[in-house]
Design a protein around this motif. Structure first.
Motif, PDB file in Angstrom:
ATOM      1  N   TYR C  52      -0.969   2.001  -6.327  1.00  0.00           N
ATOM      2  CA  TYR C  52      -1.511   1.113  -5.296  1.00  0.00           C
ATOM      3  C   TYR C  52      -1.970   2.016  -4.139  1.00  0.00           C
ATOM      4  O   TYR C  52      -1.182   2.345  -3.266  1.00  0.00           O
ATOM      5  CB  TYR C  52      -0.393   0.159  -4.870  1.00  0.00           C
ATOM      6  N   GLY C  54      -3.059   3.555  -0.857  1.00  0.00           N
ATOM      7  CA  GLY C  54      -2.771   3.030   0.477  1.00  0.00           C
ATOM      8  C   GLY C  54      -1.284   2.791   0.604  1.00  0.00           C
ATOM      9  O   GLY C  54      -0.604   3.469   1.378  1.00  0.00           O
ATOM     10  N   MET C  55      -0.758   1.871  -0.212  1.00  0.00           N
ATOM     11  CA  MET C  55       0.689   1.633  -0.163  1.00  0.00           C
ATOM     12  C   MET C  55       1.442   2.861  -0.659  1.00  0.00           C
ATOM     13  O   MET C  55       2.504   3.202  -0.136  1.00  0.00           O
ATOM     14  CB  MET C  55       1.072   0.411  -0.993  1.00  0.00           C
ATOM     15  N   THR C  56       0.907   3.533  -1.684  1.00  0.00           N
ATOM     16  CA  THR C  56       1.581   4.722  -2.215  1.00  0.00           C
ATOM     17  C   THR C  56       1.807   5.743  -1.115  1.00  0.00           C
ATOM     18  O   THR C  56       2.932   6.211  -0.888  1.00  0.00           O
ATOM     19  CB  THR C  56       0.730   5.361  -3.335  1.00  0.00           C
ATOM     20  N   LYS C  58       1.755   5.356   2.064  1.00  0.00           N
ATOM     21  CA  LYS C  58       2.630   4.796   3.090  1.00  0.00           C
ATOM     22  C   LYS C  58       4.105   4.922   2.687  1.00  0.00           C
ATOM     23  O   LYS C  58       4.958   5.333   3.464  1.00  0.00           O
ATOM     24  CB  LYS C  58       2.273   3.311   3.252  1.00  0.00           C
ATOM     25  N   GLN C  59       4.386   4.539   1.423  1.00  0.00           N
ATOM     26  CA  GLN C  59       5.761   4.581   0.928  1.00  0.00           C
ATOM     27  C   GLN C  59       6.277   6.013   0.824  1.00  0.00           C
ATOM     28  O   GLN C  59       7.409   6.308   1.196  1.00  0.00           O
ATOM     29  CB  GLN C  59       5.848   3.917  -0.454  1.00  0.00           C
TER      30      GLN C  59
ATOM     31  N   ALA D  56       4.250  -7.158  -2.275  1.00  0.00           N
ATOM     32  CA  ALA D  56       4.141  -6.375  -1.040  1.00  0.00           C
ATOM     33  C   ALA D  56       3.219  -7.115  -0.094  1.00  0.00           C
ATOM     34  O   ALA D  56       2.213  -7.701  -0.520  1.00  0.00           O
ATOM     35  CB  ALA D  56       3.579  -4.985  -1.338  1.00  0.00           C
ATOM     36  N   ASN D  58       0.972  -6.389   3.278  1.00  0.00           N
ATOM     37  CA  ASN D  58       0.419  -5.284   4.088  1.00  0.00           C
ATOM     38  C   ASN D  58       1.039  -3.942   3.694  1.00  0.00           C
ATOM     39  O   ASN D  58       1.431  -3.137   4.548  1.00  0.00           O
ATOM     40  CB  ASN D  58       0.600  -5.574   5.580  1.00  0.00           C
ATOM     41  N   GLN D  59       1.139  -3.750   2.376  1.00  0.00           N
ATOM     42  CA  GLN D  59       1.573  -2.479   1.795  1.00  0.00           C
ATOM     43  C   GLN D  59       3.034  -2.129   2.051  1.00  0.00           C
ATOM     44  O   GLN D  59       3.430  -0.965   1.948  1.00  0.00           O
ATOM     45  CB  GLN D  59       0.638  -1.340   2.247  1.00  0.00           C
ATOM     46  N   GLU D  60       3.849  -3.152   2.357  1.00  0.00           N
ATOM     47  CA  GLU D  60       5.295  -2.961   2.437  1.00  0.00           C
ATOM     48  C   GLU D  60       5.949  -3.905   1.437  1.00  0.00           C
ATOM     49  O   GLU D  60       5.548  -5.065   1.334  1.00  0.00           O
ATOM     50  CB  GLU D  60       5.830  -3.299   3.852  1.00  0.00           C
ATOM     51  N   GLU D  73      -2.811  -8.609   3.566  1.00  0.00           N
ATOM     52  CA  GLU D  73      -3.079  -8.077   2.225  1.00  0.00           C
ATOM     53  C   GLU D  73      -1.794  -8.281   1.426  1.00  0.00           C
ATOM     54  O   GLU D  73      -0.735  -7.753   1.793  1.00  0.00           O
ATOM     55  CB  GLU D  73      -3.433  -6.587   2.316  1.00  0.00           C
ATOM     56  N   ALA D  75       0.082  -8.111  -2.357  1.00  0.00           N
ATOM     57  CA  ALA D  75      -0.039  -7.541  -3.700  1.00  0.00           C
ATOM     58  C   ALA D  75       1.107  -8.021  -4.580  1.00  0.00           C
ATOM     59  O   ALA D  75       2.216  -8.228  -4.108  1.00  0.00           O
ATOM     60  CB  ALA D  75      -0.037  -6.010  -3.622  1.00  0.00           C
TER      61      ALA D  75
END
Lengths: 93, 150, 150, 93
Positions: C52, C54-56, C58-59, D56, D58-60, D73, D75
């Motif tokens: 993913y 962007g999320m990758t 970030k994490q 997730a 907003n990517q959290e 966003e 997912a």
């Protein structure tokens, strides 16, 4: 008997290795240490403090009461400090 | 595998040689020991590693065999250099490969701990002028001691 | 430092870049994850790693910051590949550098455990014909769980 | 709202991402899942088993009761399986 000295033990005896023929009364590593002490001031300094000294007989770590024979290879050295310099620290909380 | 050598080493090349053609290895853990420029608060300009040729190889092989008996390792490697080294240089490396990552981590830590207390190496540090032999640390004996069978 | 990339990496070059000019680092621990040819008893001919974007990043950054807050690290690096990989290929690597070897070992194990449960990657395995998504393992959750503060 | 699907969730919905405008009654991740289920058989298959699904926002990583807004966003994906394949095993005796 083949004798080897490393690190500051070598520096104090002044030699890295030698062949020696200790008397028959020398039956253990400790007997050998005591005999070596009498060979001169360099040896007396090298073998003065047993707590700072370690030994190996035929390339295996050995205690001071380990038996030795004329055909053995006996080495003296300080506690080892190999394996990289990073010390162990306490675990974080 | 055991390597006792004066020259430097390339970790990636060593790992590649160790795992070449192997497709059963899930994880490879490595540890590299580097020369630091400070030792117990004192500046280190260079160090010289002395060792006991013959006994070194014997001890490293024994330690490696012991690790292989305790953990399911696919392969392992111990490299230890001797001679004169400068701060930042690589002193030694341990590599452990296993299908299981925790086994690889534990075996690597075990090998590093034991190397420090059993491998016949002595460090002579120089601050640029005076030289002194590095004393063994009690904390290293303790670290190695945690692997003793109770 | 975080690297999410399709291409392979060279561990020695990555470690050299991470420690270049540093003389305060005593130990560098690394872990490389490799593709195995067997997964839960089934043959693996190839795998495709989806992630993913962007999320990758970030994490991975958050996990790395967390490790840096828990252990006294001089430097750290997480590399994770995506795309198609064959057995024996490198999937990811974690590198931790510290003045203290135990800190480096613990932080590396922590990062590997968390990557497996938090980083948004999914593995599609192929046995040469059929493809299947790899299911998460309870043992990985347990491994990550041991780092939770009580 | 931007929606993203990964791994088998993507395969079942048939698309990797889309823009959607769920009704105002959709206030949490779970509301969104229930709304998506009604969009066709692919969506029903993708969102049928909550236990196999992760989300997730907003990517959290987010729980199913996490609140969502139109500009988020969101997912959906299976539990992650990154970090190399070497499994954890039990410690040796």
């Amino acid at each position: 008997m083949k004798l080897l000295y490393f690190a500051w033990v070598r520096q104090r005896t002044g030699i890295a290795e030698e062949d020696a023929t200790p008397p028959d009364s020398v039956k253990t590593v400790l007997d050998l240490v005591e005999w070596l002490r009498g060979r001169g001031p360099g040896y007396a300094a090298a073998f003065g403090d047993l707590k700072a000294l370690r030994a190996a007989v035929n390339q295996e770590h050995a205690a001071f009461d380990a038996p030795i024979r004329q055909e053995d290879e006996v080495a003296f050295f300080p506690p080892v400090t190999g394996g990289g310099v990073a010390p162990v620290d306490r675990r974080p909380e | 595998m055991i390597k006792v050598q004066e020259q430097d080493f390339n970790l990636a090349a060593e790992i590649a040689a160790l795992t070449r053609g192997r497709t059963d290895i899930g994880g490879v853990v490595s540890f590299i020991g580097l020369v630091r420029d400070v030792s117990d608060g004192a500046k280190v300009a260079a160090m010289t590693l002395e060792h006991y040729p013959g006994m070194t190889e014997k001890q490293l092989s024994a330690i490696e065999r012991d690790a292989g008996a305790r953990w399911p390792l696919s392969a392992s490697l111990i490299i230890h250099r001797y001679g004169r080294l400068l701060p930042g240089e690589q002193i030694m490396a341990v590599v452990t490969a296993s299908a299981h990552r925790q086994a690889a981590f534990e075996a690597a830590e075990f090998l590093v701990d034991w190397l420090k207390t059993k491998a016949p190496f002595w460090k002579l540090e120089s601050d640029g002028g005076a030289e002194s032999w590095v004393a063994a640390r009690d904390s290293d004996d303790e670290a190695a001691g945690r692997w003793e069978k109770g």
